[in-house]
Scaffold this active site. Structure first.
Site, PDB file in Angstrom:
ATOM      1  N   CYS A  82     -78.928 -28.841  47.116  1.00 31.93           N
ATOM      2  CA  CYS A  82     -80.033 -28.148  47.776  1.00 31.93           C
ATOM      3  C   CYS A  82     -79.582 -27.218  48.898  1.00 31.93           C
ATOM      4  O   CYS A  82     -80.290 -26.276  49.248  1.00 31.93           O
ATOM      5  CB  CYS A  82     -81.020 -29.167  48.333  1.00 31.93           C
ATOM      6  SG  CYS A  82     -81.879 -30.126  47.059  1.00 31.93           S
ATOM      7  N   ASN A  83     -78.432 -27.485  49.493  1.00 31.21           N
ATOM      8  CA  ASN A  83     -77.943 -26.634  50.583  1.00 31.21           C
ATOM      9  C   ASN A  83     -77.236 -25.379  50.090  1.00 31.21           C
ATOM     10  O   ASN A  83     -76.916 -24.482  50.876  1.00 31.21           O
ATOM     11  CB  ASN A  83     -76.967 -27.405  51.473  1.00 31.21           C
ATOM     12  CG  ASN A  83     -75.872 -28.089  50.680  1.00 31.21           C
ATOM     13  OD1 ASN A  83     -76.082 -29.211  50.202  1.00 31.21           O
ATOM     14  ND2 ASN A  83     -74.714 -27.467  50.499  1.00 31.21           N
TER      15      ASN A  83
END
Length: 370
Positions: free
Chosen positions: A147-148
């Site tokens: 997700c980052n």
């Protein structure tokens, strides 16, 4: 004491010229998903119905003659990821270029991000062929960061843009979460399956030359195009296994693991990275007009908001993206950014913070200014 004056850099900075998003074809309410998979367990139903998510875009498996979903093998999921990544990715890139006032022929650098599937040749090569982008286009693929990864990619693309003023760099996040799941009787899997949705988001960067600094293409949808000032990263090494996507022998598939303590770990470390990001620019938190935080889940958003002293208004777009799409993984923050521009709330001189979190456990942040 005199008024604190923010420090500014005199070096060239890239600006966000435009943004575009796309989703898969169909969206479903949480209740519709529970009914589709015939989930009756009250604990699992509670997880879905109390997630602060109304709808998610998903591509569900085919059903058999009795209407029951047909199990998809890992090979079928990888093929599904390829189809969806090419479709959503192409539409997001075209939407981004339209917002930027640019054409396919203008792309000089393409960075593609995904965690929900593995492709070799990478998605960048496949999109260049399928979309008719120049084969001379420089490219890179960021795979498996989670997700980052959207901000990790933006950092790298920003560096390329600054080193190549006047040229167009595009970062594309594509997450076909429908192609990365397992279904079993565990509450752990239920939490994961209640969160994620399909989505793609593309952003175009340009570092202006002296000739194009005024009246350049790609002015975006809001009050001008924000410049990217700096980045900050923080790897929480003690929680490196708290979020992971690894092989499940019992299922014969890759499966995502999410530790229940993740929201609290992220919240406890949020202040450290934001303090470092803002201190580097001579700014206080009160100087930030716009906060665009990853829509990781209700508990994650609340933990970040409380630890940073943010208001519910500050995270309104983050909350709304979670409500309307679920967790879109690496591209979530760009969906929030797009909504901010559509709101037309930005003013010249405003500062904004982009903040994401993911496996590692990792927090990434960027400082921008309109």
């Amino acid at each position: 004491m005199g008024e604190r004056v923010p420090r500014t850099k005199t070096t060239a900075t890239a600006r966000i010229a435009g943004v575009g998003t796309a989703n898969s074809e169909h969206s479903y309410s949480q209740r519709e998903l529970l009914d589709h998979f015939a989930i009756e367990d009250p604990k699992v139903r509670s997880v879905f119905l109390n997630s602060a998510i109304d709808r998610r875009y998903l591509t569900l498996p085919e059903v058999d003659s009795d209407g029951a979903p047909i199990e998809e093998s890992q090979g079928e999921l990888l093929a599904k990821h390829r189809r969806m990544a090419l479709d959503m990715g192409a539409r997001a890139v075209r939407a981004c270029l339209k917002d930027s006032g640019l054409d396919l022929a203008d792309i000089d650098y393409l960075c593609c991000v995904t965690t929900t599937g593995f492709l070799t040749p990478g998605l960048s090569a496949l999109l260049i062929r399928e979309m008719g982008i120049s084969p001379r286009t420089s490219r890179v693929d960021v795979v498996g960061m989670g997700c980052n990864a959207g901000l990790n990619a933006l950092n790298a693309v920003n560096g390329w843009s600054v080193a190549n003023p006047g040229k167009v760099a595009v970062a594309l996040c594509v997450e076909a979460c429908s192609a990365a799941y397992v279904i079993d009787s565990t509450l752990r899997t239920a939490v994961v399956n209640s969160l994620f949705g399909d989505g793609a988001a593309a952003v175009a960067l340009i570092t202006d030359t002296e000739d194009t600094a005024h009246g350049a293409p790609g002015q975006g949808t809001g009050s001008g195009s924000p410049r990217i000032l700096s980045f900050a990263s923080h790897l929480i090494t003690d929680a490196i296994d708290a979020m992971r996507f690894d092989w499940d022998d019992s299922q014969g598939k890759f499966s995502f693991f999410l530790d229940p303590q993740v929201p609290y770990v992220v919240g406890a470390n949020a202040e450290q990275i934001i303090g470092r990001l803002l201190d580097g620019a001579g700014l206080r938190r009160s100087d930030i007009s716009h906060w665009l935080v990853h829509s990781g889940g209700k508990k994650v958003i609340d933990a970040v908001r409380v630890n940073l002293g943010l208001t519910r208004h500050d995270v309104r777009h983050t909350v709304d993206v979670l409500r309307d799409y679920g967790n879109l993984s690496s591209g979530s923050f760009l969906f929030s950014y797009e909504r901010l521009l559509q709101e037309r709330a930005t003013r010249s001189g405003d500062y904004g913070v982009l903040m994401v979190m993911g496996p590692g456990s990792t927090i990434e942040a960027a400082l921008v200014q309109w």
